[in-house]
Design a protein around this motif. Structure first.
Motif, PDB file in Angstrom:
ATOM      1  N   LEU A 153       0.829  -1.205   0.000  1.00 49.97           N
ATOM      2  CA  LEU A 153       0.000   0.000   0.000  1.00 49.97           C
ATOM      3  C   LEU A 153       0.865   1.257   0.000  1.00 49.97           C
ATOM      4  CD1 LEU A 153      -2.891  -0.901   2.480  1.00 49.97           C
ATOM      5  CD2 LEU A 153      -3.033  -0.648   0.004  1.00 49.97           C
ATOM      6  N   GLU A 154       1.983   1.225   0.723  1.00 50.82           N
ATOM      7  CA  GLU A 154       2.884   2.374   0.693  1.00 50.82           C
ATOM      8  C   GLU A 154       3.435   2.589  -0.719  1.00 50.82           C
ATOM      9  OE1 GLU A 154       5.915   1.958   3.589  1.00 50.82           O
ATOM     10  OE2 GLU A 154       4.563   2.033   5.313  1.00 50.82           O
ATOM     11  N   GLU A 188      -4.796   0.387  -9.398  1.00 54.28           N
ATOM     12  CA  GLU A 188      -6.134  -0.018  -8.950  1.00 54.28           C
ATOM     13  C   GLU A 188      -6.234  -1.532  -8.839  1.00 54.28           C
ATOM     14  OE1 GLU A 188     -10.195  -1.256  -8.945  1.00 54.28           O
ATOM     15  OE2 GLU A 188      -8.745  -1.650 -10.546  1.00 54.28           O
ATOM     16  N   ASP A 189      -5.627  -2.239  -9.781  1.00 52.44           N
ATOM     17  CA  ASP A 189      -5.633  -3.699  -9.722  1.00 52.44           C
ATOM     18  C   ASP A 189      -4.891  -4.190  -8.489  1.00 52.44           C
ATOM     19  OD1 ASP A 189      -5.984  -6.435 -11.122  1.00 52.44           O
ATOM     20  OD2 ASP A 189      -3.800  -6.322 -10.835  1.00 52.44           O
ATOM     21  N   LEU A 190      -3.739  -3.600  -8.196  1.00 52.12           N
ATOM     22  CA  LEU A 190      -2.978  -4.000  -7.002  1.00 52.12           C
ATOM     23  C   LEU A 190      -3.754  -3.688  -5.733  1.00 52.12           C
ATOM     24  CD1 LEU A 190      -0.479  -4.962  -5.529  1.00 52.12           C
ATOM     25  CD2 LEU A 190       0.548  -2.712  -5.894  1.00 52.12           C
ATOM     26  N   SER A 234      -9.145   0.807   5.792  1.00 48.47           N
ATOM     27  CA  SER A 234      -9.384   2.242   5.618  1.00 48.47           C
ATOM     28  C   SER A 234      -8.423   2.830   4.594  1.00 48.47           C
ATOM     29  CB  SER A 234      -9.246   2.962   6.968  1.00 48.47           C
ATOM     30  OG  SER A 234      -7.927   2.810   7.486  1.00 48.47           O
ATOM     31  N   HIS A 235      -7.196   2.324   4.561  1.00 49.94           N
ATOM     32  CA  HIS A 235      -6.230   2.820   3.581  1.00 49.94           C
ATOM     33  C   HIS A 235      -6.626   2.417   2.163  1.00 49.94           C
ATOM     34  CE1 HIS A 235      -3.122   4.574   6.159  1.00 49.94           C
ATOM     35  NE2 HIS A 235      -3.326   3.578   7.003  1.00 49.94           N
ATOM     36  N   THR A 236      -7.069   1.179   1.986  1.00 46.72           N
ATOM     37  CA  THR A 236      -7.486   0.751   0.648  1.00 46.72           C
ATOM     38  C   THR A 236      -8.693   1.548   0.177  1.00 46.72           C
ATOM     39  OG1 THR A 236      -8.805  -1.046   1.639  1.00 46.72           O
ATOM     40  CG2 THR A 236      -6.566  -1.579   0.941  1.00 46.72           C
ATOM     41  N   ALA A 237      -9.624   1.866   1.098  1.00 45.52           N
ATOM     42  CA  ALA A 237     -10.785   2.673   0.721  1.00 45.52           C
ATOM     43  C   ALA A 237     -10.352   4.080   0.288  1.00 45.52           C
ATOM     44  CB  ALA A 237     -11.766   2.759   1.887  1.00 45.52           C
ATOM     45  N   PHE A 238      -9.409   4.672   1.025  1.00 45.12           N
ATOM     46  CA  PHE A 238      -8.912   5.992   0.643  1.00 45.12           C
ATOM     47  C   PHE A 238      -8.225   5.946  -0.718  1.00 45.12           C
ATOM     48  CE2 PHE A 238      -5.158   8.766   0.483  1.00 45.12           C
ATOM     49  CZ  PHE A 238      -5.775  10.005   0.482  1.00 45.12           C
ATOM     50  N   LEU A 239      -7.450   4.891  -0.966  1.00 50.74           N
ATOM     51  CA  LEU A 239      -6.749   4.776  -2.241  1.00 50.74           C
ATOM     52  C   LEU A 239      -7.725   4.591  -3.386  1.00 50.74           C
ATOM     53  CD1 LEU A 239      -3.667   2.586  -1.252  1.00 50.74           C
ATOM     54  CD2 LEU A 239      -3.689   5.002  -1.873  1.00 50.74           C
ATOM     55  N   PHE A 240      -8.813   3.860  -3.145  1.00 51.86           N
ATOM     56  CA  PHE A 240      -9.832   3.724  -4.186  1.00 51.86           C
ATOM     57  C   PHE A 240     -10.412   5.090  -4.549  1.00 51.86           C
ATOM     58  CE2 PHE A 240     -10.433  -0.934  -3.335  1.00 51.86           C
ATOM     59  CZ  PHE A 240     -10.214  -1.339  -4.643  1.00 51.86           C
ATOM     60  N   LYS A 242      -8.929   8.021  -4.207  1.00 50.63           N
ATOM     61  CA  LYS A 242      -7.900   8.807  -4.898  1.00 50.63           C
ATOM     62  C   LYS A 242      -7.719   8.327  -6.330  1.00 50.63           C
ATOM     63  CE  LYS A 242      -3.306  10.756  -4.297  1.00 50.63           C
ATOM     64  NZ  LYS A 242      -2.141  10.904  -3.391  1.00 50.63           N
ATOM     65  N   ILE A 243      -7.775   7.016  -6.519  1.00 48.05           N
ATOM     66  CA  ILE A 243      -7.658   6.457  -7.871  1.00 48.05           C
ATOM     67  C   ILE A 243      -8.819   6.937  -8.739  1.00 48.05           C
ATOM     68  CG2 ILE A 243      -7.841   4.300  -9.176  1.00 48.05           C
ATOM     69  CD1 ILE A 243      -6.156   2.988  -6.974  1.00 48.05           C
ATOM     70  N   ASN A 244     -10.027   6.934  -8.187  1.00 48.66           N
ATOM     71  CA  ASN A 244     -11.185   7.408  -8.950  1.00 48.66           C
ATOM     72  C   ASN A 244     -11.047   8.885  -9.302  1.00 48.66           C
ATOM     73  OD1 ASN A 244     -12.489   4.922  -8.935  1.00 48.66           O
ATOM     74  ND2 ASN A 244     -13.518   5.337  -6.995  1.00 48.66           N
ATOM     75  N   PHE A 245     -10.526   9.696  -8.361  1.00 45.20           N
ATOM     76  CA  PHE A 245     -10.328  11.119  -8.648  1.00 45.20           C
ATOM     77  C   PHE A 245      -9.325  11.308  -9.783  1.00 45.20           C
ATOM     78  CE2 PHE A 245      -7.357  14.655  -7.899  1.00 45.20           C
ATOM     79  CZ  PHE A 245      -8.199  15.720  -8.218  1.00 45.20           C
ATOM     80  N   LEU A 246      -8.192  10.610  -9.709  1.00 45.46           N
ATOM     81  CA  LEU A 246      -7.180  10.746 -10.762  1.00 45.46           C
ATOM     82  C   LEU A 246      -7.707  10.234 -12.097  1.00 45.46           C
ATOM     83  CD1 LEU A 246      -3.946   9.679  -8.828  1.00 45.46           C
ATOM     84  CD2 LEU A 246      -4.630  11.979  -9.507  1.00 45.46           C
TER      85      LEU A 246
END
Length: 323
Positions: A153-154, A188-190, A234-240, A242-246
């Motif tokens: 995740l990092e 996103e796949d990772l 919670s980190h994976t949810a935040f990354l999802f 951010k990925i959607n925003f980008l």
């Protein structure tokens, strides 16, 4: 490949398969038998010395959900779990591992080497009293898997920061946008695989806690691993998010570039309407054509068409529509 481990002075130590054929083999106390892509000879050896028959479908990916966690009548505990593996080229996948707890010995069956297993062997050989029995091995594997997922995740955070620097600039070309979309899809796949991996680990730990096979200390260790997994969620949810925003921002830049092209054609078509109308009027079959009776008829018509083209461009420029 067959790897056998026992506890020697509080540390994990390897045992040679030949040692089990020696006269003093009864003194050996193995706690972990790791089978990596086992051959029929390896399975026959396990059956001979431990009385355990390794199922042929132990690491199949098409197992039913009910067949992933269960306990036999004789006390054998069967657990199938997925472990994350990151590839050098940036791809990722989940590898199925079968665990069988039989007569206080943990048997792990997998098709390939995994970083989590290598990490645990290194730690258990250096750190005394890290592992006491077979159940500790299983718990430490899940703990190392959660840590490995956190490191992954990092890596996603760092990759998305680099992608943000490319997206959030003044001008993004279509070629750059395509590269960015490819990078975002890979992250996103990772992220999805990590989320599935920690979910599978949570299910396995919950099964072990419900089966009442753990000591009080091991039960508390399981609860701590579950808390770590909850923080990863919670980190994976935040990354999802951010990925959607980008992704939306990149697609938006692509749409802007396409709209610029469409705008050029729209302005050109509007600007060419007046001269087309003038040419049509002067092309009609009048009895007396002005350009024939008037010396400056043709220059006047051509000049009128030029003015009719220039006027819309001047108007659009003042409105800022040509930027």
């Amino acid at each position: 490949m067959l790897n056998i481990f026992s506890i020697d002075n509080g540390r994990l130590a390897g045992l040679a398969p030949e040692a089990f054929d020696a006269p003093d083999a009864g003194q050996l106390r193995p706690i972990w038998v790791d089978l990596e892509d086992p051959s029929p000879d390896d399975k026959a050896w396990v059956l001979k010395h431990f009385g355990l028959s390794i199922p042929e479908d132990a690491v199949d990916d098409d197992l039913e959900e009910s067949a992933r966690f269960y306990e036999e009548d004789d006390g054998q505990l069967h657990i199938r779990s997925d472990f994350l593996r990151l590839e050098e080229e940036g791809s990722s996948r989940n590898v199925r591992v079968a665990f069988i707890l039989h007569r206080r010995v943990l048997f792990s069956v997998r098709k390939e080497e995994l970083p989590v297993f290598r990490l645990l062997r290194m730690r258990a050989r250096r750190t005394p009293a890290l592992i006491d029995d077979a159940k500790d091995v299983l718990l430490k594997l899940y703990d190392a898997d959660a840590e490995y997922s956190a490191d992954a995740l990092e890596g996603i955070y760092d990759a998305l920061n680099a992608i943000s620097a490319r997206v959030l600039k003044e001008q993004v070309t279509d070629e750059e946008a395509g590269e960015v979309l490819t990078a975002i899809a890979r992250e996103e796949d990772l992220n999805g695989r990590i989320r599935r991996n920690v979910m599978d680990t949570r299910r396995a730990l919950s099964f072990m806690m419900r089966s009442r096979m753990l000591t009080a200390e091991q039960f508390e260790d399981s609860r701590q691993i579950l808390r770590d997994i909850d923080s990863l969620d919670s980190h994976t949810a935040f990354l999802f998010d951010k990925i959607n925003f980008l992704m939306d921002a990149t697609v938006g830049f692509i749409n802007i570039n396409q709209n610029k092209i469409i705008k050029i054609f729209s302005v050109a078509s509007v600007a060419l309407l007046p001269p087309t109308l003038i040419a049509s009027v002067y092309g009609m079959n009048f009895d007396f054509m002005p350009e024939l009776k008037w010396t400056y008829g043709y220059p006047f018509a051509i000049g009128l068409m030029v003015v009719s083209v220039a006027a819309p461009f001047i108007y659009f420029k003042r409105k800022g529509w040509l930027r």
